[in-house]
Design a protein around this motif. Structure first.
Motif, mmCIF file in Angstrom:
data_model
loop_
_atom_site.group_PDB
_atom_site.id
_atom_site.type_symbol
_atom_site.label_atom_id
_atom_site.label_comp_id
_atom_site.label_asym_id
_atom_site.label_seq_id
_atom_site.Cartn_x
_atom_site.Cartn_y
_atom_site.Cartn_z
ATOM 1 N N THR A 34 8.380 13.915 0.648
ATOM 2 C CA THR A 34 8.306 15.074 1.530
ATOM 3 C C THR A 34 7.032 14.973 2.348
ATOM 4 O O THR A 34 6.082 14.280 1.966
ATOM 5 C CB THR A 34 8.285 16.396 0.737
ATOM 6 N N GLN A 35 7.028 15.664 3.472
ATOM 7 C CA GLN A 35 5.827 15.668 4.299
ATOM 8 C C GLN A 35 4.626 16.163 3.503
ATOM 9 O O GLN A 35 3.522 15.620 3.619
ATOM 10 C CB GLN A 35 6.034 16.566 5.517
ATOM 11 N N GLU A 36 4.866 17.173 2.678
ATOM 12 C CA GLU A 36 3.771 17.775 1.924
ATOM 13 C C GLU A 36 3.155 16.803 0.929
ATOM 14 O O GLU A 36 1.924 16.650 0.870
ATOM 15 C CB GLU A 36 4.261 19.032 1.187
ATOM 16 N N ASN A 37 4.007 16.137 0.124
ATOM 17 C CA ASN A 37 3.412 15.282 -0.913
ATOM 18 C C ASN A 37 2.771 14.031 -0.327
ATOM 19 O O ASN A 37 1.754 13.548 -0.826
ATOM 20 C CB ASN A 37 4.417 14.944 -2.029
ATOM 21 N N VAL A 38 3.340 13.503 0.762
ATOM 22 C CA VAL A 38 2.722 12.342 1.398
ATOM 23 C C VAL A 38 1.396 12.740 2.044
ATOM 24 O O VAL A 38 0.397 12.019 1.941
ATOM 25 C CB VAL A 38 3.663 11.713 2.449
ATOM 26 N N ALA A 39 1.380 13.903 2.703
ATOM 27 C CA ALA A 39 0.149 14.378 3.341
ATOM 28 C C ALA A 39 -0.953 14.575 2.304
ATOM 29 O O ALA A 39 -2.111 14.193 2.523
ATOM 30 C CB ALA A 39 0.417 15.677 4.088
ATOM 31 N N GLY A 69 13.224 16.602 3.638
ATOM 32 C CA GLY A 69 12.781 15.472 2.834
ATOM 33 C C GLY A 69 13.552 14.207 3.150
ATOM 34 O O GLY A 69 14.610 14.238 3.776
ATOM 35 N N VAL A 70 12.997 13.091 2.730
ATOM 36 C CA VAL A 70 13.669 11.801 2.864
ATOM 37 C C VAL A 70 13.534 11.078 1.533
ATOM 38 O O VAL A 70 12.786 11.502 0.646
ATOM 39 C CB VAL A 70 13.043 10.939 3.990
ATOM 40 N N ALA A 71 14.259 9.985 1.406
ATOM 41 C CA ALA A 71 14.148 9.145 0.220
ATOM 42 C C ALA A 71 14.057 7.694 0.668
ATOM 43 O O ALA A 71 14.571 7.330 1.733
ATOM 44 C CB ALA A 71 15.353 9.341 -0.703
ATOM 45 N N VAL A 72 13.401 6.892 -0.126
ATOM 46 C CA VAL A 72 13.336 5.465 0.169
ATOM 47 C C VAL A 72 14.754 4.911 0.163
ATOM 48 O O VAL A 72 15.532 5.170 -0.762
ATOM 49 C CB VAL A 72 12.466 4.727 -0.870
ATOM 50 N N ALA A 73 15.103 4.183 1.199
ATOM 51 C CA ALA A 73 16.469 3.680 1.343
ATOM 52 C C ALA A 73 16.818 2.712 0.219
ATOM 53 O O ALA A 73 15.972 1.923 -0.218
ATOM 54 C CB ALA A 73 16.631 2.983 2.688
ATOM 55 N N PRO A 74 18.057 2.759 -0.261
ATOM 56 C CA PRO A 74 18.486 1.778 -1.264
ATOM 57 C C PRO A 74 18.556 0.393 -0.639
ATOM 58 O O PRO A 74 18.681 0.261 0.583
ATOM 59 C CB PRO A 74 19.877 2.277 -1.673
ATOM 60 N N MET A 75 18.453 -0.631 -1.467
ATOM 61 C CA MET A 75 18.621 -1.987 -0.960
ATOM 62 C C MET A 75 20.109 -2.280 -0.808
ATOM 63 O O MET A 75 20.925 -1.833 -1.609
ATOM 64 C CB MET A 75 17.949 -2.991 -1.899
ATOM 65 N N ASP A 76 20.439 -3.018 0.222
ATOM 66 C CA ASP A 76 21.824 -3.313 0.575
ATOM 67 C C ASP A 76 22.021 -4.826 0.544
ATOM 68 O O ASP A 76 21.440 -5.549 1.353
ATOM 69 C CB ASP A 76 22.103 -2.751 1.971
ATOM 70 N N GLY A 77 22.840 -5.295 -0.399
ATOM 71 C CA GLY A 77 23.044 -6.731 -0.552
ATOM 72 C C GLY A 77 23.576 -7.399 0.701
ATOM 73 O O GLY A 77 23.152 -8.499 1.068
ATOM 74 N N ALA A 78 24.510 -6.730 1.394
ATOM 75 C CA ALA A 78 25.084 -7.306 2.614
ATOM 76 C C ALA A 78 24.026 -7.411 3.707
ATOM 77 O O ALA A 78 23.957 -8.416 4.430
ATOM 78 C CB ALA A 78 26.255 -6.449 3.095
ATOM 79 N N GLN A 79 23.202 -6.372 3.831
ATOM 80 C CA GLN A 79 22.139 -6.411 4.837
ATOM 81 C C GLN A 79 21.142 -7.523 4.533
ATOM 82 O O GLN A 79 20.705 -8.247 5.438
ATOM 83 C CB GLN A 79 21.399 -5.076 4.899
ATOM 84 N N ILE A 80 20.787 -7.663 3.258
ATOM 85 C CA ILE A 80 19.841 -8.707 2.865
ATOM 86 C C ILE A 80 20.393 -10.084 3.220
ATOM 87 O O ILE A 80 19.677 -10.947 3.744
ATOM 88 C CB ILE A 80 19.541 -8.622 1.356
ATOM 89 N N GLN A 81 21.677 -10.302 2.957
ATOM 90 C CA GLN A 81 22.266 -11.600 3.283
ATOM 91 C C GLN A 81 22.260 -11.832 4.795
ATOM 92 O O GLN A 81 21.987 -12.948 5.260
ATOM 93 C CB GLN A 81 23.689 -11.698 2.746
ATOM 94 N N ASN A 82 22.542 -10.786 5.567
ATOM 95 C CA ASN A 82 22.503 -10.917 7.028
ATOM 96 C C ASN A 82 21.098 -11.287 7.503
ATOM 97 O O ASN A 82 20.926 -12.143 8.383
ATOM 98 C CB ASN A 82 22.937 -9.608 7.686
#
Length: 224
Positions: A34-39, A69-82
């Motif tokens: 969240t903006q608050e906790n990162v700040a 709020g946001v969350a760290v994006a999950p890793m994507d196997g297809a994207q990694i291979q690309n």
């Protein structure tokens, strides 16, 4: 991460801190921000954090998560291979160009020594070394090869995606067998480059990236 001093480029500083934390695994996939906790964590106001989080969204490093709020994006196997398919082409080109420059005596001696030093820095790391140290050494080795190629667009193209590569590499470099294979392949590429063997250097670099991409995609896919 550490608190930052107020400067005109504060948004960029916050962005760089968050990118590094995601790339190095301090912030894990799915972790809410969240903006608050990162700040609070960085000792800044919410305004630069808000802008930095928008930048991370555009890079695909965070995703929306609930209200404000946001969350760290999950890793994507297809994207990694690309991404590794692109790396395969660029690393192969970098190795070929580097070897050609060495063969033609056009390579700067400092660039050659930088590649040797980057290789040695990773080669001395043993099975007890922290995964993040191995990842940083691997990145430094590839960056040095890109620099030796003499084509700055290779480094510029790959630079944007290093955070995705780095966080995915952690799922592969946790095994000692792969660590040994990784640096053996780096040594073979280095030898071909220093011998000025452009064809071999390119083939080895492409094979290295292809194998890394396939294995990483499988490992990432298994934990998605």
């Amino acid at each position: 991460m550490h608190q930052l001093k107020a400067q005109p480029a504060l948004i960029d500083q916050v962005h760089e801190q968050l990118v590094a934390a995601i790339a190095e695994g301090q912030l894990q996939p799915g972790q809410r921000l969240t903006q608050e906790n990162v700040a609070d964590l960085l000792g800044v106001s919410r305004q630069p954090v808000s802008h930095a989080l928008q930048m991370l969204k555009r890079r695909g490093l965070v995703i929306e998560h609930g209200r404000r709020g946001v969350a760290v994006a999950p890793m994507d196997g297809a994207q990694i291979q690309n991404l590794y398919q692109v790396r395969e082409a660029l690393d192969g080109l970098a190795a070929r160009l580097a070897a050609m420059r060495v063969e033609a005596n056009l390579a700067d001696n400092a660039e050659i020594e930088n590649l040797k030093a980057a290789f040695e820095a990773g080669n001395v790391l043993d099975d007890k070394a922290a995964v993040i140290d191995l990842i940083k050494a691997d990145v430094a080795n590839h960056r040095a090869l890109h620099d030796l190629s003499g084509n700055p667009e290779i480094a510029r193209t790959v630079e944007e995606h290093w955070p995705q590569f780095m966080r995915s590499m952690a799922v592969v470099l946790d095994t000692s067998g792969h660590r040994a294979q990784l640096w053996q392949e780096h040594e073979e590429i280095l030898s071909a480059v220093l011998e000025g063997n452009a064809e071999l250097a390119e083939a080895l670099a492409r094979g290295h990236a292809k194998r890394a991409g396939e294995e990483t995609a499988v490992r990432v896919g298994a934990i998605e």
